[in-house]
Write a protein that holds these residues in place. Structure first.
Motif, PDB file in Angstrom:
ATOM      1  N   LEU A  14       0.668  -1.244  -0.149  1.00  0.00           N
ATOM      2  CA  LEU A  14       0.051  -0.100   0.146  1.00  0.00           C
ATOM      3  C   LEU A  14       0.897   1.216  -0.111  1.00  0.00           C
ATOM      4  O   LEU A  14       2.120   1.278   0.773  1.00  0.00           O
ATOM      5  N   SER A  15       0.325   2.209  -0.709  1.00  0.00           N
ATOM      6  CA  SER A  15       1.242   3.491  -0.668  1.00  0.00           C
ATOM      7  C   SER A  15       0.043   4.593  -0.610  1.00  0.00           C
ATOM      8  O   SER A  15      -0.064   5.271  -1.734  1.00  0.00           O
ATOM      9  N   VAL A  16      -0.609   4.810   0.452  1.00  0.00           N
ATOM     10  CA  VAL A  16      -1.825   5.569   0.467  1.00  0.00           C
ATOM     11  C   VAL A  16      -1.703   6.610   1.521  1.00  0.00           C
ATOM     12  O   VAL A  16      -2.765   7.214   2.023  1.00  0.00           O
ATOM     13  N   TYR A  66       4.400  -1.378   3.077  1.00  0.00           N
ATOM     14  CA  TYR A  66       3.887   0.018   2.952  1.00  0.00           C
ATOM     15  C   TYR A  66       4.898   0.762   2.794  1.00  0.00           C
ATOM     16  O   TYR A  66       5.956   0.797   3.283  1.00  0.00           O
ATOM     17  N   LEU A  67       4.662   1.605   1.581  1.00  0.00           N
ATOM     18  CA  LEU A  67       5.441   2.680   1.323  1.00  0.00           C
ATOM     19  C   LEU A  67       5.105   4.418   1.584  1.00  0.00           C
ATOM     20  O   LEU A  67       3.880   4.544   1.413  1.00  0.00           O
ATOM     21  N   LEU A  68       5.747   4.852   2.577  1.00  0.00           N
ATOM     22  CA  LEU A  68       5.610   6.359   3.024  1.00  0.00           C
ATOM     23  C   LEU A  68       6.819   6.799   3.111  1.00  0.00           C
ATOM     24  O   LEU A  68       7.583   6.738   4.010  1.00  0.00           O
ATOM     25  N   HIS A 109       4.060  13.390  12.965  1.00  0.00           N
ATOM     26  CA  HIS A 109       2.821  12.318  12.610  1.00  0.00           C
ATOM     27  C   HIS A 109       3.352  11.404  11.650  1.00  0.00           C
ATOM     28  O   HIS A 109       3.261  10.333  11.467  1.00  0.00           O
ATOM     29  N   ARG A 110       4.031  11.913  10.655  1.00  0.00           N
ATOM     30  CA  ARG A 110       4.691  11.263   9.304  1.00  0.00           C
ATOM     31  C   ARG A 110       5.422  10.290   9.975  1.00  0.00           C
ATOM     32  O   ARG A 110       5.591   8.973   9.670  1.00  0.00           O
ATOM     33  N   GLU A 142       6.093  -1.355  13.442  1.00  0.00           N
ATOM     34  CA  GLU A 142       5.771  -2.195  14.653  1.00  0.00           C
ATOM     35  C   GLU A 142       4.487  -3.010  14.343  1.00  0.00           C
ATOM     36  O   GLU A 142       4.709  -4.374  14.832  1.00  0.00           O
ATOM     37  N   ILE A 143       3.696  -2.816  13.421  1.00  0.00           N
ATOM     38  CA  ILE A 143       2.748  -3.823  13.059  1.00  0.00           C
ATOM     39  C   ILE A 143       3.219  -4.877  12.314  1.00  0.00           C
ATOM     40  O   ILE A 143       2.768  -5.977  12.511  1.00  0.00           O
ATOM     41  N   GLY A 144       4.283  -4.659  11.604  1.00  0.00           N
ATOM     42  CA  GLY A 144       5.024  -5.956  11.252  1.00  0.00           C
ATOM     43  C   GLY A 144       5.073  -5.648   9.504  1.00  0.00           C
ATOM     44  O   GLY A 144       5.460  -6.879   8.614  1.00  0.00           O
ATOM     45  N   TYR A 145       4.516  -4.501   8.880  1.00  0.00           N
ATOM     46  CA  TYR A 145       4.707  -4.367   7.571  1.00  0.00           C
ATOM     47  C   TYR A 145       6.238  -4.263   7.126  1.00  0.00           C
ATOM     48  O   TYR A 145       7.082  -3.933   7.854  1.00  0.00           O
ATOM     49  N   GLN A 146       6.639  -4.790   5.935  1.00  0.00           N
ATOM     50  CA  GLN A 146       7.770  -4.370   5.438  1.00  0.00           C
ATOM     51  C   GLN A 146       7.743  -2.969   4.963  1.00  0.00           C
ATOM     52  O   GLN A 146       6.555  -2.420   4.192  1.00  0.00           O
ATOM     53  N   VAL A 147       8.419  -2.231   5.529  1.00  0.00           N
ATOM     54  CA  VAL A 147       8.458  -0.679   5.190  1.00  0.00           C
ATOM     55  C   VAL A 147       9.195   0.026   4.350  1.00  0.00           C
ATOM     56  O   VAL A 147      10.558  -0.396   4.319  1.00  0.00           O
ATOM     57  N   GLY A 148       8.723   0.988   3.466  1.00  0.00           N
ATOM     58  CA  GLY A 148       9.707   1.608   2.543  1.00  0.00           C
ATOM     59  C   GLY A 148       9.541   3.132   2.954  1.00  0.00           C
ATOM     60  O   GLY A 148       8.293   3.886   3.077  1.00  0.00           O
TER      61      GLY A 148
END
Ligand code: 5AD
Ligand code: FES
Length: 369
Positions: free
Chosen positions: A151-153, A172-174, A196-197, A206-212
């Protein structure tokens, strides 16, 4: 034989080389040392940086290139980021939304073309409720259980991120955009906050997403000091992916007259990040390909290992315009894949049919499946 002048040159070269070697070995440098790498105009030293980053990339990923099918499903956005072409204040943007069925069709077509990761990207569009998104996520994962969903929203609250993770989203990409609070505030309207970002990125991890996370290179007001802060944030967050591309002005923003970010600096940053976090997933972005016709190939050679071609329906592609002159807005998905495969092969790499997880997650993903 070695004259005095040559000797001086050799010393300078050795210094840069030593920094690169130390970065490769220790994955860290001082702020000043990072700046001296990023500012160096020494062609031999820069070539050495590229060479080491490519070698590290090859040790971990061989010559493989992972592809992610990007589905730009809405260009409505409640935010008003000063640099972005789809910000809500841009009255010239042509707005569109894809239905759940259209999104699923994009995934089906992508699957046939060899994609095993889909990225749902959009503006922050409240038209799709949390439950609508969860429904879309479940439907994509049901139809393509062997695929990863990214997701990237944008920025949401933690409970929403949890809901989507439970529905099946994997990544998730943010982009953090800039790790300097003041710089962040200069690029964004008052209602958006740096705090907030960063909180969102922490929650996602923390939730466990692979994060970008990631940033634009050469955004208005950016300094070398800001880029070093970006590197420090990346070190601290340890994201699975880092997305970076040059800033490109959009005609309907206040930055219309600004110049495009440096391709050379973007490539250097890709190499530095590869040496800092050897296993990280690094896309050669569309912005890089827009700023330089060979930008994506140069990105791969500088340490990138991911490409994110567009799977959106052709009739909406020309509308998702974050910046001017975006490439690949007229091509069909199949054309883009063909074109990219040829380019990738010519550059000495190969596209693979794979979810392309971060190595730390590969075992996990296999056991899930
Ligand atoms: N130039 C380059 N990149 C941009 N983005 C947004 N606007 C621009 C621009 N004008 C990037 C931001 C955002 C990502 C989706 O696209 O970094 O996070
Ligand atoms: Fe889209 Fe070449 S990658 S046309």
């Amino acid at each position: 034989m070695v004259g005095l002048v040559r000797e001086g040159e050799i010393t300078a070269m050795t210094k840069l080389q030593q920094l690169v070697d130390r970065l490769e070995k220790e994955h860290d440098l001082t702020d000043e040392e990072f700046v001296s790498i990023l500012e160096s105009g020494d062609p031999d030293g820069n070539a050495y940086l590229t060479e080491r980053a490519a070698a590290v990339r090859e040790k971990i990923y061989d010559r493989d290139v992972y592809i992610r099918g990007l589905i730009e499903y809405t260009d409505h956005c409640r935010n008003d980021c000063r640099y972005c072409g789809i910000r809500r204040g841009n009255k010239n943007a042509e707005r569109y939304r894809l239905s759940r069925e259209q999104i699923l069709e994009c995934c089906d077509r992508g699957y046939e073309l060899g994609f095993r990761t889909f990225v749902l990207q959009g503006g922050e569009d409240p038209y799709y409720t949390d439950e609508d998104m969860a429904c879309i996520i479940r439907a994509v994962k049901e139809r393509h259980p062997d695929c990863a969903l990214t997701l990237s929203v944008g920025e949401r609250e933690k409970d929403t991120y949890i809901k989507w993770y439970e529905a099946g989203a994997d990544r998730y990409l943010l982009r953090h955009e800039t790790a300097d609070r003041e710089h962040y505030e200069s690029l964004h309207p008052a209602e958006m906050s740096y705090g907030h970002r960063i909180q969102c990125l922490r929650d996602l991890k923390e939730i466990g997403y692979q994060v970008g996370c990631g940033m634009m290179v050469g955004s208005p007001g950016q300094t070398m000091g800001h880029l070093v802060k970006d590197l420090r944030l990346i070190q601290k967050l340890q994201p699975e992916m880092v997305g970076l591309g040059p800033f490109i002005p959009h005609r309907d923003t206040e930055y219309a007259g600004c110049s495009t970010g440096s391709v050379e600096l973007t490539l250097k940053l890709l190499s530095v990040i590869r040496l800092m976090l050897p296993q990280v997933l690094l896309p050669a972005t569309t912005a890089l390909g827009t700023a330089d016709a060979k930008g994506r190939e140069k990105g791969l050679k500088a340490g990138a290992n991911v490409l994110m071609p567009n799977l959106s329906p052709t009739d909406v592609r020309g509308k998702y315009l974050l910046y001017d002159d975006k490439i690949c807005t007229g091509e069909e998905a199949a054309e883009c894949v063909r074109c990219l495969s040829l380019r990738v092969e010519k550059a000495g790499y190969r596209i693979v049919v794979s979810r392309g997880d971060h190595p730390a997650y590969t075992a996990l993903a296999m056991s899930d499946f």
